[in-house]
Scaffold this motif. Structure first.
Motif, PDB file in Angstrom:
ATOM      1  N   ARG A  53       0.954  -1.270   0.135  1.00 23.31           N
ATOM      2  CA  ARG A  53       0.111  -0.015  -0.083  1.00 23.31           C
ATOM      3  C   ARG A  53       0.767   1.208  -0.142  1.00 23.31           C
ATOM      4  NH1 ARG A  53      -4.001  -2.234   4.362  1.00 23.31           N
ATOM      5  NH2 ARG A  53      -5.697  -3.438   3.068  1.00 23.31           N
ATOM      6  N   HIS A  54       1.945   1.267   0.702  1.00 19.98           N
ATOM      7  CA  HIS A  54       2.877   2.343   0.961  1.00 19.98           C
ATOM      8  C   HIS A  54       3.484   2.710  -0.694  1.00 19.98           C
ATOM      9  CE1 HIS A  54       5.654   5.234   2.581  1.00 19.98           C
ATOM     10  NE2 HIS A  54       6.468   4.801   2.170  1.00 19.98           N
ATOM     11  N   ALA A  55       3.987   1.338  -1.364  1.00 21.26           N
ATOM     12  CA  ALA A  55       4.389   1.650  -2.633  1.00 21.26           C
ATOM     13  C   ALA A  55       3.338   2.296  -3.624  1.00 21.26           C
ATOM     14  CB  ALA A  55       4.945   0.306  -3.207  1.00 21.26           C
ATOM     15  N   ILE A  56       2.159   1.762  -3.381  1.00 20.73           N
ATOM     16  CA  ILE A  56       1.192   2.066  -4.307  1.00 20.73           C
ATOM     17  C   ILE A  56       1.139   3.666  -4.061  1.00 20.73           C
ATOM     18  CG2 ILE A  56      -1.420   2.194  -4.667  1.00 20.73           C
ATOM     19  CD1 ILE A  56      -1.064  -1.043  -4.561  1.00 20.73           C
ATOM     20  N   ASN A  57       0.876   4.047  -2.839  1.00 17.91           N
ATOM     21  CA  ASN A  57       0.661   5.423  -2.356  1.00 17.91           C
ATOM     22  C   ASN A  57       1.559   6.310  -2.958  1.00 17.91           C
ATOM     23  OD1 ASN A  57      -1.679   5.245  -1.235  1.00 17.91           O
ATOM     24  ND2 ASN A  57      -1.050   4.951   0.859  1.00 17.91           N
ATOM     25  N   ASP A  58       2.900   6.002  -2.750  1.00 15.68           N
ATOM     26  CA  ASP A  58       4.205   6.841  -3.383  1.00 15.68           C
ATOM     27  C   ASP A  58       4.247   6.890  -4.778  1.00 15.68           C
ATOM     28  OD1 ASP A  58       5.146   6.885  -0.896  1.00 15.68           O
ATOM     29  OD2 ASP A  58       6.649   5.504  -1.079  1.00 15.68           O
ATOM     30  N   PHE A  59       3.779   5.566  -5.438  1.00 15.42           N
ATOM     31  CA  PHE A  59       3.580   5.783  -6.902  1.00 15.42           C
ATOM     32  C   PHE A  59       2.531   6.696  -7.336  1.00 15.42           C
ATOM     33  CE2 PHE A  59       1.405   4.311 -10.838  1.00 15.42           C
ATOM     34  CZ  PHE A  59       2.474   4.424 -11.818  1.00 15.42           C
ATOM     35  N   LYS A  60       1.482   6.768  -6.716  1.00 13.30           N
ATOM     36  CA  LYS A  60       0.379   7.642  -6.978  1.00 13.30           C
ATOM     37  C   LYS A  60       0.724   9.183  -6.909  1.00 13.30           C
ATOM     38  CE  LYS A  60      -3.935   4.865  -5.921  1.00 13.30           C
ATOM     39  NZ  LYS A  60      -4.965   4.733  -5.274  1.00 13.30           N
ATOM     40  N   GLN A  61       1.643   9.407  -5.668  1.00 15.90           N
ATOM     41  CA  GLN A  61       1.838  10.615  -5.317  1.00 15.90           C
ATOM     42  C   GLN A  61       2.970  11.083  -6.484  1.00 15.90           C
ATOM     43  OE1 GLN A  61       3.391  11.198  -1.362  1.00 15.90           O
ATOM     44  NE2 GLN A  61       3.862  13.334  -1.735  1.00 15.90           N
ATOM     45  N   SER A  62       3.808  10.352  -6.833  1.00 17.15           N
ATOM     46  CA  SER A  62       4.831  10.640  -7.946  1.00 17.15           C
ATOM     47  C   SER A  62       4.257  10.971  -9.164  1.00 17.15           C
ATOM     48  CB  SER A  62       6.086   9.740  -8.025  1.00 17.15           C
ATOM     49  OG  SER A  62       6.471   9.300  -7.022  1.00 17.15           O
TER      50      SER A  62
END
Length: 161
Positions: free
Chosen positions: A125-134
């Motif tokens: 989930r953290h990786a997905i959120n980081d991807f979305k934010q980027s």
């Protein structure tokens, strides 16, 4: 009298099969533990994990059937067991101890797997959120850069050659 011996044999066989299924279940759970031990999220083998879950589901179904069968037979013959079948009863008690020990190991490993799986989900989930934010930052940047030139802004061109 011989009929009781058949029931006792059925009970004993049922316990042996249950122990065998529990050992297989423990093996699959260990396999899952190895899969969940992967530190790199991108290397997580989803197919192997799903296959292990399917195997466990089948084994749990087998174990439930064995439990139902054992309970049915024991309810018929349990009250008639006597001292004359002492050796068979001791054998079944040892099997029940082994089953209990295996279940304890299995429950401990399942708890470890649950913790590892929750950590994996949290990291994913953290990786997905980081991807979305980027992605949002990059989109915003490109929109801002493309909107830098307005018609009302003047342009200076160097006419020298």
């Amino acid at each position: 009298m011989e009929n009781k011996r058949v029931y006792i044999t059925i009970l004993s066989d049922s316990l042996e099969k249950k122990l065998d299924v529990l050992k297989k279940l423990l093996s699959v759970t260990k396999e899952q533990n190895m899969i969940l031990s992967e530190k790199d999220i991108d290397k997580f083998d989803v197919y192997s994990f799903d296959t292990a879950v399917d195997k466990k589901e089948k084994l749990i179904g087998q174990m439930q059937e064995l439990d139902k069968g054992f309970d049915t037979v024991y309810s018929k013959v349990g009250r008639f067991l006597s001292e004359e079948y002492k050796s068979e009863i001791l054998k079944m008690q040892n099997l029940i101890r082994s089953i209990t020990d295996t279940r304890v190991q299995l429950e401990s490993l399942e708890q470890q797997n649950k913790t590892k799986f929750n950590t994996f989900i949290r990291n994913k989930r953290h990786a997905i959120n980081d991807f979305k934010q980027s992605n949002r930052v990059a989109t915003s940047y490109y929109q801002n850069m493309s909107n830098q030139h307005r018609e009302w802004q003047s342009h200076f061109l160097d006419q020298k050659k």
